[in-house]
Enzyme design. Structure first.
Site, PDB file in Angstrom:
ATOM      1  N   ASN A  65      15.058   3.598  31.209  1.00  0.00           N
ATOM      2  CA  ASN A  65      16.162   3.592  30.245  1.00  0.00           C
ATOM      3  C   ASN A  65      16.948   2.305  30.487  1.00  0.00           C
ATOM      4  O   ASN A  65      17.711   2.208  31.441  1.00  0.00           O
ATOM      5  CB  ASN A  65      17.038   4.836  30.481  1.00  0.00           C
ATOM      6  CG  ASN A  65      18.283   4.834  29.631  1.00  0.00           C
ATOM      7  OD1 ASN A  65      18.398   4.056  28.689  1.00  0.00           O
ATOM      8  ND2 ASN A  65      19.225   5.710  29.962  1.00  0.00           N
ATOM      9  N   TRP A  66      16.712   1.349  29.616  1.00  0.00           N
ATOM     10  CA  TRP A  66      17.348   0.036  29.820  1.00  0.00           C
ATOM     11  C   TRP A  66      18.822   0.034  29.438  1.00  0.00           C
ATOM     12  O   TRP A  66      19.521  -0.959  29.655  1.00  0.00           O
ATOM     13  CB  TRP A  66      16.622  -1.023  28.991  1.00  0.00           C
ATOM     14  CG  TRP A  66      15.275  -1.412  29.509  1.00  0.00           C
ATOM     15  CD1 TRP A  66      14.630  -0.921  30.617  1.00  0.00           C
ATOM     16  CD2 TRP A  66      14.399  -2.385  28.940  1.00  0.00           C
ATOM     17  NE1 TRP A  66      13.412  -1.533  30.768  1.00  0.00           N
ATOM     18  CE2 TRP A  66      13.242  -2.438  29.752  1.00  0.00           C
ATOM     19  CE3 TRP A  66      14.467  -3.223  27.825  1.00  0.00           C
ATOM     20  CZ2 TRP A  66      12.171  -3.299  29.475  1.00  0.00           C
ATOM     21  CZ3 TRP A  66      13.422  -4.071  27.548  1.00  0.00           C
ATOM     22  CH2 TRP A  66      12.278  -4.113  28.368  1.00  0.00           C
ATOM     23  N   HIS A  70      22.051  11.863  26.429  1.00  0.00           N
ATOM     24  CA  HIS A  70      22.372  11.243  27.724  1.00  0.00           C
ATOM     25  C   HIS A  70      23.870  11.426  28.001  1.00  0.00           C
ATOM     26  O   HIS A  70      24.683  11.385  27.072  1.00  0.00           O
ATOM     27  CB  HIS A  70      22.009   9.757  27.677  1.00  0.00           C
ATOM     28  CG  HIS A  70      22.055   9.106  29.022  1.00  0.00           C
ATOM     29  ND1 HIS A  70      23.247   8.743  29.609  1.00  0.00           N
ATOM     30  CD2 HIS A  70      21.088   8.789  29.900  1.00  0.00           C
ATOM     31  CE1 HIS A  70      22.991   8.211  30.798  1.00  0.00           C
ATOM     32  NE2 HIS A  70      21.687   8.229  30.998  1.00  0.00           N
ATOM     33  N   GLU A 127      20.314  15.114  34.848  1.00  0.00           N
ATOM     34  CA  GLU A 127      20.992  13.900  35.308  1.00  0.00           C
ATOM     35  C   GLU A 127      22.420  14.231  35.699  1.00  0.00           C
ATOM     36  O   GLU A 127      23.326  14.217  34.841  1.00  0.00           O
ATOM     37  CB  GLU A 127      20.999  12.858  34.185  1.00  0.00           C
ATOM     38  CG  GLU A 127      19.612  12.357  33.837  1.00  0.00           C
ATOM     39  CD  GLU A 127      19.656  10.900  33.428  1.00  0.00           C
ATOM     40  OE1 GLU A 127      18.809  10.135  33.901  1.00  0.00           O
ATOM     41  OE2 GLU A 127      20.558  10.501  32.676  1.00  0.00           O
ATOM     42  N   GLY A 166      23.955   5.700  38.310  1.00  0.00           N
ATOM     43  CA  GLY A 166      24.461   4.351  38.559  1.00  0.00           C
ATOM     44  C   GLY A 166      25.328   4.216  39.800  1.00  0.00           C
ATOM     45  O   GLY A 166      26.004   3.207  39.973  1.00  0.00           O
ATOM     46  N   SER A 172      20.120   7.250  39.986  1.00  0.00           N
ATOM     47  CA  SER A 172      19.942   6.380  41.155  1.00  0.00           C
ATOM     48  C   SER A 172      18.548   6.494  41.794  1.00  0.00           C
ATOM     49  O   SER A 172      18.408   6.435  43.015  1.00  0.00           O
ATOM     50  CB  SER A 172      21.037   6.644  42.196  1.00  0.00           C
ATOM     51  OG  SER A 172      22.309   6.318  41.649  1.00  0.00           O
TER      52      SER A 172
HETATM   53  P1  PGA Z   1      20.475   5.019  37.049  1.00  0.00           P
HETATM   54  O1  PGA Z   1      20.581   5.647  35.582  1.00  0.00           O
HETATM   55  O2  PGA Z   1      19.019   5.087  37.430  1.00  0.00           O
HETATM   56  O3  PGA Z   1      20.973   3.614  36.890  1.00  0.00           O
HETATM   57  O4  PGA Z   1      21.309   5.847  37.931  1.00  0.00           O
HETATM   58  C1  PGA Z   1      19.892   6.789  35.224  1.00  0.00           C
HETATM   59  C2  PGA Z   1      20.215   7.129  33.804  1.00  0.00           C
HETATM   60  O5  PGA Z   1      21.391   7.203  33.447  1.00  0.00           O
HETATM   61  O6  PGA Z   1      19.333   7.303  32.961  1.00  0.00           O
END
Ligand code: PGA
Length: 218
Positions: free
Chosen positions: A7-8, A94, A143, A149, A179
């Site tokens: 997921n960019w 998301h 998630e 992040g 993460s």
């Molecule tokens: P991350 O994001 O790997 O940077 O934690 C995951 C996401 O939100 O899809």
């Protein structure tokens, strides 16, 4: 078979996308042929990436959202019809969309209908058991907001505890995101109760994304 989803988010220019695609192609991609690799890019790059990877049947390109509306007079929106020839998957719900764009379970449900209507497979993200999983969804990604992040990935144990609370059915695939990096991906991917990963930051680097995906072959 494991799902490895990149997921960019709202990152990269077109020249950076070209560099990413060339570098990813230079990896030993045939190693990944038993996985399903899905790269969810910003809208402007979907068509280019679709073209770049069309000869790899295990690599798919996806969007990170889809319009709540159908085709028509909705300036700025991207409908399922706009996407259907170039995207095969679509992330829906998301936590960043639920948070910044106030998407609700009802919004998510309508977007799932729109994706399915365009023959695009929805990947629904939930933050916990309070987010509703719409009918007919196959791919469910857990998630936890605190893990996105932050470098604080959720333990495999906690991920599996949440899986129980989601009361998934036989047809569901269960993925984790938050993460994930090349160092921790193996723990999740070696667990038979976790069907894949959704990767944000680490997917921006083609070598790190490949290194994560390579754990799916172990
Ligand atoms: P991350 O994001 O790997 O940077 O934690 C995951 C996401 O939100 O899809």
């Amino acid at each position: 078979m494991k799902y490895i989803i990149g997921n960019w988010k709202s990152n990269k220019s077109f020249s950076e996308v070209r560099i990413w695609a060339d570098a990813f192609k230079a990896e030993n991609l045939s190693l990944l042929q038993n996985a399903t690799i899905i790269i969810c890019t910003p809208y402007p790059f979907i068509s280019y990436m679709h073209e770049c990877f069309k000869d790899y049947d295990f690599i798919h390109i996806g969007s990170q959202d889809i319009s709540f509306y159908g085709s028509g007079a909705y300036t700025g929106e991207v409908s399922g019809h706009c996407l259907q020839d170039i995207a095969t998957y679509c992330i829906i719900g998301h936590s960043e969309r639920r948070n910044y764009f106030k998407e609700t379970n009802a919004t998510v449900d309508q977007k799932v209908r729109n994706a399915l209507g365009a023959k695009i497979t929805p990947i629904v993200c939930v933050r916990d058991e309070r987010d509703v999983i719409p009918d007919d969804v196959q791919l469910v990604t857990y998630e936890p907001v605190e893990a996105i992040g932050t470098g604080k990935n959720e333990s495999v144990e906690n991920v599996l505890a949440m899986k129980k609370k989601l009361f998934l059915k036989e047809h569901h695939a269960f993925l984790y995101g938050g993460s994930v990096d090349p160092e921790n991906a193996g723990e999740y991917l070696q667990n038979k109760n976790i069907d894949g990963m959704l990767i944000g930051k680490a997917s921006l680097d083609p070598h790190r994304f490949f290194a994560i995906a390579a754990h799916s072959t172990e």
